[in-house]
Design a protein around this motif. Structure first.
Motif, PDB file in Angstrom:
ATOM      1  N   SER A  27       0.865  -1.180   0.000  1.00 50.90           N
ATOM      2  CA  SER A  27       0.000   0.000   0.000  1.00 50.90           C
ATOM      3  C   SER A  27       0.906   1.236   0.000  1.00 50.90           C
ATOM      4  O   SER A  27       2.120   1.134   0.219  1.00 50.90           O
ATOM      5  CB  SER A  27      -0.884   0.010   1.246  1.00 50.90           C
ATOM      6  OG  SER A  27      -0.091   0.228   2.403  1.00 50.90           O
ATOM      7  N   ARG A  28       0.339   2.399  -0.195  1.00 55.97           N
ATOM      8  CA  ARG A  28       1.121   3.642  -0.170  1.00 55.97           C
ATOM      9  C   ARG A  28       1.833   3.803   1.180  1.00 55.97           C
ATOM     10  O   ARG A  28       3.005   4.149   1.237  1.00 55.97           O
ATOM     11  CB  ARG A  28       0.218   4.832  -0.434  1.00 55.97           C
ATOM     12  CG  ARG A  28       0.986   6.151  -0.425  1.00 55.97           C
ATOM     13  CD  ARG A  28       0.117   7.254  -0.844  1.00 55.97           C
ATOM     14  NE  ARG A  28      -0.170   7.030  -2.266  1.00 55.97           N
ATOM     15  CZ  ARG A  28      -0.619   7.944  -3.075  1.00 55.97           C
ATOM     16  NH1 ARG A  28      -0.863   9.147  -2.632  1.00 55.97           N
ATOM     17  NH2 ARG A  28      -0.843   7.676  -4.337  1.00 55.97           N
ATOM     18  N   GLU A  29       1.117   3.546   2.258  1.00 60.70           N
ATOM     19  CA  GLU A  29       1.699   3.673   3.598  1.00 60.70           C
ATOM     20  C   GLU A  29       2.845   2.672   3.799  1.00 60.70           C
ATOM     21  O   GLU A  29       3.907   3.027   4.335  1.00 60.70           O
ATOM     22  CB  GLU A  29       0.621   3.458   4.661  1.00 60.70           C
ATOM     23  CG  GLU A  29       1.127   3.643   6.070  1.00 60.70           C
ATOM     24  CD  GLU A  29       0.029   3.456   7.095  1.00 60.70           C
ATOM     25  OE1 GLU A  29       0.341   2.917   8.165  1.00 60.70           O
ATOM     26  OE2 GLU A  29      -1.122   3.850   6.839  1.00 60.70           O
ATOM     27  N   GLU A  30       2.633   1.441   3.375  1.00 55.88           N
ATOM     28  CA  GLU A  30       3.684   0.429   3.502  1.00 55.88           C
ATOM     29  C   GLU A  30       4.899   0.795   2.643  1.00 55.88           C
ATOM     30  O   GLU A  30       6.042   0.611   3.070  1.00 55.88           O
ATOM     31  CB  GLU A  30       3.149  -0.937   3.089  1.00 55.88           C
ATOM     32  CG  GLU A  30       2.131  -1.503   4.048  1.00 55.88           C
ATOM     33  CD  GLU A  30       1.383  -2.689   3.476  1.00 55.88           C
ATOM     34  OE1 GLU A  30       1.035  -3.577   4.273  1.00 55.88           O
ATOM     35  OE2 GLU A  30       1.135  -2.738   2.250  1.00 55.88           O
ATOM     36  N   ARG A  31       4.657   1.320   1.450  1.00 55.48           N
ATOM     37  CA  ARG A  31       5.760   1.730   0.579  1.00 55.48           C
ATOM     38  C   ARG A  31       6.558   2.855   1.246  1.00 55.48           C
ATOM     39  O   ARG A  31       7.778   2.864   1.208  1.00 55.48           O
ATOM     40  CB  ARG A  31       5.250   2.166  -0.789  1.00 55.48           C
ATOM     41  CG  ARG A  31       6.374   2.487  -1.760  1.00 55.48           C
ATOM     42  CD  ARG A  31       5.865   2.748  -3.151  1.00 55.48           C
ATOM     43  NE  ARG A  31       5.063   1.661  -3.690  1.00 55.48           N
ATOM     44  CZ  ARG A  31       5.559   0.562  -4.256  1.00 55.48           C
ATOM     45  NH1 ARG A  31       6.849   0.417  -4.368  1.00 55.48           N
ATOM     46  NH2 ARG A  31       4.763  -0.367  -4.725  1.00 55.48           N
ATOM     47  N   ASN A  32       5.863   3.789   1.875  1.00 52.24           N
ATOM     48  CA  ASN A  32       6.549   4.867   2.591  1.00 52.24           C
ATOM     49  C   ASN A  32       7.364   4.327   3.766  1.00 52.24           C
ATOM     50  O   ASN A  32       8.463   4.814   4.031  1.00 52.24           O
ATOM     51  CB  ASN A  32       5.561   5.932   3.038  1.00 52.24           C
ATOM     52  CG  ASN A  32       5.038   6.753   1.878  1.00 52.24           C
ATOM     53  OD1 ASN A  32       5.695   6.893   0.851  1.00 52.24           O
ATOM     54  ND2 ASN A  32       3.847   7.295   2.028  1.00 52.24           N
ATOM     55  N   ASP A  33       6.844   3.308   4.451  1.00 50.19           N
ATOM     56  CA  ASP A  33       7.595   2.658   5.528  1.00 50.19           C
ATOM     57  C   ASP A  33       8.855   1.992   4.970  1.00 50.19           C
ATOM     58  O   ASP A  33       9.931   2.085   5.563  1.00 50.19           O
ATOM     59  CB  ASP A  33       6.743   1.609   6.246  1.00 50.19           C
ATOM     60  CG  ASP A  33       5.635   2.208   7.084  1.00 50.19           C
ATOM     61  OD1 ASP A  33       5.682   3.421   7.385  1.00 50.19           O
ATOM     62  OD2 ASP A  33       4.689   1.456   7.421  1.00 50.19           O
ATOM     63  N   ARG A  36      11.460   4.636   4.160  1.00 49.43           N
ATOM     64  CA  ARG A  36      12.131   5.092   5.385  1.00 49.43           C
ATOM     65  C   ARG A  36      13.151   4.063   5.871  1.00 49.43           C
ATOM     66  O   ARG A  36      14.242   4.410   6.318  1.00 49.43           O
ATOM     67  CB  ARG A  36      11.111   5.398   6.477  1.00 49.43           C
ATOM     68  CG  ARG A  36      10.436   6.745   6.312  1.00 49.43           C
ATOM     69  CD  ARG A  36       9.617   7.126   7.538  1.00 49.43           C
ATOM     70  NE  ARG A  36       8.456   6.280   7.722  1.00 49.43           N
ATOM     71  CZ  ARG A  36       7.289   6.443   7.084  1.00 49.43           C
ATOM     72  NH1 ARG A  36       7.141   7.421   6.232  1.00 49.43           N
ATOM     73  NH2 ARG A  36       6.282   5.624   7.316  1.00 49.43           N
ATOM     74  N   LYS A  79       9.858   6.226  -4.476  1.00 51.14           N
ATOM     75  CA  LYS A  79       9.130   7.465  -4.168  1.00 51.14           C
ATOM     76  C   LYS A  79       8.218   7.879  -5.320  1.00 51.14           C
ATOM     77  O   LYS A  79       7.104   8.348  -5.091  1.00 51.14           O
ATOM     78  CB  LYS A  79      10.118   8.596  -3.854  1.00 51.14           C
ATOM     79  CG  LYS A  79      10.785   8.425  -2.508  1.00 51.14           C
ATOM     80  CD  LYS A  79      11.839   9.479  -2.280  1.00 51.14           C
ATOM     81  CE  LYS A  79      12.567   9.224  -0.963  1.00 51.14           C
ATOM     82  NZ  LYS A  79      13.687  10.165  -0.767  1.00 51.14           N
ATOM     83  N   SER A  82       4.962   5.896  -5.250  1.00 49.59           N
ATOM     84  CA  SER A  82       4.057   5.943  -4.094  1.00 49.59           C
ATOM     85  C   SER A  82       3.067   7.073  -4.175  1.00 49.59           C
ATOM     86  O   SER A  82       2.964   7.818  -5.051  1.00 49.59           O
ATOM     87  CB  SER A  82       4.791   6.025  -2.784  1.00 49.59           C
ATOM     88  OG  SER A  82       5.901   6.785  -2.712  1.00 49.59           O
TER      89      SER A  82
END
Length: 82
Positions: A27-33, A36, A79, A82
């Motif tokens: 998901s977008r949130e998981e990709r951002n995690d 990081r 990035k 996402s």
């Protein structure tokens, strides 16, 4: 990092996934995690082969000539998606 653990296996464990393939369907949130997590890893902690393997597997990117460029391209491509 543990020299016996590859970058993709390390990322799989850090994201608390059971299977490497789970890193490809985030998901977008998981990709951002994931972004990081990758950003925290010094490029010299894994070999050029490991960084290029992650770049090709996770972002369908082309191999780079050094670890810093491979890491940077991997982050950039993740990035953008996402």
């Amino acid at each position: 990092m543990n020299e016996k653990t590859g970058l993709l296996d390390y990322l799989t464990a850090q994201m608390n996934y059971a299977y490497l393939s789970e890193l490809r369907f985030l998901s977008r949130e998981e990709r951002n995690d994931l972004i990081r997590e990758i950003d925290r890893i010094p490029s010299e902690d894994f070999s050029l082969w490991e960084w290029n393997d992650a770049l090709e597997y996770l972002a369908k990117g082309k191999s780079k000539p050094n670890t810093e460029e491979a890491k940077s391209e991997l982050l950039s491509m993740l990035k953008r998606s996402s």
